[in-house]
Design a protein around this motif. Sequence first.
Motif, PDB file in Angstrom:
ATOM      1  N   ASP A  77      -7.874  12.226  -8.347  1.00 33.24           N
ATOM      2  CA  ASP A  77      -7.679  11.715  -7.170  1.00 33.24           C
ATOM      3  C   ASP A  77      -7.093  10.301  -7.781  1.00 33.24           C
ATOM      4  O   ASP A  77      -5.872   9.847  -7.722  1.00 33.24           O
ATOM      5  CB  ASP A  77      -8.082  11.123  -6.207  1.00 33.24           C
ATOM      6  N   GLU A  78      -7.647  10.124  -8.775  1.00 35.16           N
ATOM      7  CA  GLU A  78      -6.837   8.406  -8.966  1.00 35.16           C
ATOM      8  C   GLU A  78      -5.717   8.517 -10.298  1.00 35.16           C
ATOM      9  O   GLU A  78      -5.630   7.892 -10.935  1.00 35.16           O
ATOM     10  CB  GLU A  78      -8.471   7.798  -9.594  1.00 35.16           C
ATOM     11  N   HIS A  79      -6.612   9.888 -11.047  1.00 31.47           N
ATOM     12  CA  HIS A  79      -5.870   9.963 -12.120  1.00 31.47           C
ATOM     13  C   HIS A  79      -3.400  10.649 -11.034  1.00 31.47           C
ATOM     14  O   HIS A  79      -3.293  10.117 -11.698  1.00 31.47           O
ATOM     15  CB  HIS A  79      -5.697  11.862 -12.897  1.00 31.47           C
ATOM     16  N   ASP A  80      -3.940  10.569 -10.117  1.00 33.66           N
ATOM     17  CA  ASP A  80      -2.830  11.187  -9.399  1.00 33.66           C
ATOM     18  C   ASP A  80      -2.258  10.556  -8.723  1.00 33.66           C
ATOM     19  O   ASP A  80      -0.825   9.709  -8.946  1.00 33.66           O
ATOM     20  CB  ASP A  80      -2.783  12.063  -8.311  1.00 33.66           C
ATOM     21  N   ARG A  81      -3.109   8.809  -8.479  1.00 29.27           N
ATOM     22  CA  ARG A  81      -2.469   7.699  -7.438  1.00 29.27           C
ATOM     23  C   ARG A  81      -1.743   6.856  -8.972  1.00 29.27           C
ATOM     24  O   ARG A  81      -1.273   6.359  -9.149  1.00 29.27           O
ATOM     25  CB  ARG A  81      -3.727   7.278  -7.192  1.00 29.27           C
ATOM     26  N   THR A  82      -2.190   7.338 -10.481  1.00 31.27           N
ATOM     27  CA  THR A  82      -1.915   6.333 -11.199  1.00 31.27           C
ATOM     28  C   THR A  82      -0.903   7.644 -12.314  1.00 31.27           C
ATOM     29  O   THR A  82      -0.401   6.228 -13.022  1.00 31.27           O
ATOM     30  CB  THR A  82      -3.265   5.311 -11.827  1.00 31.27           C
ATOM     31  N   ARG A  83      -0.519   8.276 -12.426  1.00 32.23           N
ATOM     32  CA  ARG A  83       0.046   8.594 -12.738  1.00 32.23           C
ATOM     33  C   ARG A  83       1.619   8.484 -13.843  1.00 32.23           C
ATOM     34  O   ARG A  83       2.004   8.477 -12.594  1.00 32.23           O
ATOM     35  CB  ARG A  83      -0.523  10.289 -12.466  1.00 32.23           C
ATOM     36  N   PHE A  84       1.670   8.503 -14.854  1.00 34.04           N
ATOM     37  CA  PHE A  84       3.118   8.929 -14.876  1.00 34.04           C
ATOM     38  C   PHE A  84       3.720   9.322 -15.594  1.00 34.04           C
ATOM     39  O   PHE A  84       2.898   9.656 -16.608  1.00 34.04           O
ATOM     40  CB  PHE A  84       3.767   6.968 -15.817  1.00 34.04           C
ATOM     41  N   THR A  85       5.298   9.853 -15.836  1.00 34.43           N
ATOM     42  CA  THR A  85       5.465  10.791 -16.744  1.00 34.43           C
ATOM     43  C   THR A  85       7.140  10.302 -17.595  1.00 34.43           C
ATOM     44  O   THR A  85       7.412   9.107 -17.202  1.00 34.43           O
ATOM     45  CB  THR A  85       6.150  12.428 -15.729  1.00 34.43           C
ATOM     46  N   ILE A  86       7.379  10.986 -18.173  1.00 34.98           N
ATOM     47  CA  ILE A  86       8.603  10.862 -18.968  1.00 34.98           C
ATOM     48  C   ILE A  86       9.522  10.231 -17.970  1.00 34.98           C
ATOM     49  O   ILE A  86      10.752   8.961 -18.388  1.00 34.98           O
ATOM     50  CB  ILE A  86       9.083  11.265 -19.902  1.00 34.98           C
ATOM     51  N   GLU A  87       9.700  10.886 -17.254  1.00 34.27           N
ATOM     52  CA  GLU A  87      10.896  10.272 -15.746  1.00 34.27           C
ATOM     53  C   GLU A  87      10.547   9.217 -15.802  1.00 34.27           C
ATOM     54  O   GLU A  87      11.909   8.227 -15.312  1.00 34.27           O
ATOM     55  CB  GLU A  87      10.744  10.967 -15.371  1.00 34.27           C
ATOM     56  N   ASP A  88       9.515   8.359 -15.660  1.00 35.86           N
ATOM     57  CA  ASP A  88       8.790   7.390 -14.917  1.00 35.86           C
ATOM     58  C   ASP A  88       9.511   5.863 -16.053  1.00 35.86           C
ATOM     59  O   ASP A  88      10.187   5.403 -15.718  1.00 35.86           O
ATOM     60  CB  ASP A  88       7.817   6.767 -14.446  1.00 35.86           C
ATOM     61  N   ILE A  89       9.449   6.946 -17.432  1.00 30.25           N
ATOM     62  CA  ILE A  89       9.804   5.523 -18.241  1.00 30.25           C
ATOM     63  C   ILE A  89      11.145   5.439 -19.216  1.00 30.25           C
ATOM     64  O   ILE A  89      11.740   4.077 -18.730  1.00 30.25           O
ATOM     65  CB  ILE A  89       8.894   6.091 -19.632  1.00 30.25           C
ATOM     66  N   THR A  90      11.691   6.627 -18.670  1.00 32.10           N
ATOM     67  CA  THR A  90      13.371   6.633 -19.068  1.00 32.10           C
ATOM     68  C   THR A  90      14.182   6.167 -18.173  1.00 32.10           C
ATOM     69  O   THR A  90      15.237   6.169 -18.379  1.00 32.10           O
ATOM     70  CB  THR A  90      13.280   7.605 -19.971  1.00 32.10           C
ATOM     71  N   ALA A  91      14.167   6.727 -16.632  1.00 22.58           N
ATOM     72  CA  ALA A  91      14.513   6.371 -15.413  1.00 22.58           C
ATOM     73  C   ALA A  91      14.947   4.746 -15.146  1.00 22.58           C
ATOM     74  O   ALA A  91      14.152   3.879 -15.627  1.00 22.58           O
ATOM     75  CB  ALA A  91      13.825   6.049 -14.183  1.00 22.58           C
TER      76      ALA A  91
END
Length: 344
Positions: A330-344
């Motif tokens: 659950d902690e992973h789901d709350r704090t995860r980020f993807t390549i779209e989050d960085i390039t947006a």
Amino acid sequence: MDELENDLDDEPHLLIHSRHFKTPTDPDTGNYLPSGAERAVPWVAIAPVVNAIRVLERLVPAGGLLFGASVHNRTHPNTRTGSLIVDTIRTRIEDFVNWANAEADAHDLPGEVIPPDPHGKIGLGRFRRSLAWHIARRPGALVALAIQYGHMRTVLNTDESGRYGSRSRSGIHQLVDVETALATSDAAADLAERFEAGEGISGPAARRALLQATTGPMFQGSLVERDFPVKHTLARRHLARDGSVLHDNPRASCSACSGATEPPCQEDGRLSEPILDRCVPNSGNIVRTDRQAFALRERAQQLEIGADHVPGPPADRGLAAAQQFRDQADEHDRTRFTIEDITA
């Protein structure tokens, strides 16, 4: 051979007591003992190994070497002393491959055929490489193997294991270094590929690990005998890069990026890399992917199913561990980020 209880499954393990002849000395005089001495740590073996030893014991005279040249080398019967030489054993391995493949063909079992090896003939050095691969890439899964060879990183500082590892320039402790370097490069490449494909990552060291995985140097190349000293030197340099080496731990469903400070999994601080069978979930060096979070939930589900079939205290411990795994996912789901989050 003594029977050893095995808590992991129903099959007992056996302790095999043996003698070694390369370095034993008399404790009083310090002189070399040509008759050898019993190993301080017995070998731990499973049923197929024990069965093979028992067959060999029936083939050789009482008290003789299991691979005595006078028995197994029919070219020079009764005139050879000592054990079989490396070239003979290499030939025996090839003969076994040919026999196994002939049996597979005779019984129409194509799935049992041993395929040709692209790297050439199988020799004893290749088996040592296999041991190093398992020790470096399967943390905690082969503890008995590591103990019986005296080569686990946690015991490399002992006198006995140090002498054993240094008997040749390509001792297995050096092979473990090379395999570990290759494993960390594979882990970094896998992280970069998964992130590029849209998978999310999390953890205090996620951005640091991702930066190194996408821009940092990799340890690459096959291992051949002629360039082994150079390869080992490069491996040690690669593993010594503080804060930028990614160690994958499938059993803990996370990865650990070596940090600028001592990892909390190291109790004595002697080693330069994490101890993967002591991963601390809240460590500042942890990295986790969507795939690993999914594995945590699968483990939690398995524990919950198992809790329905055991008494109270074990069931409570299983449920508590399952909840910890779910909390980490659950902690992973709350704090995860993807390549779209960085390039947006």
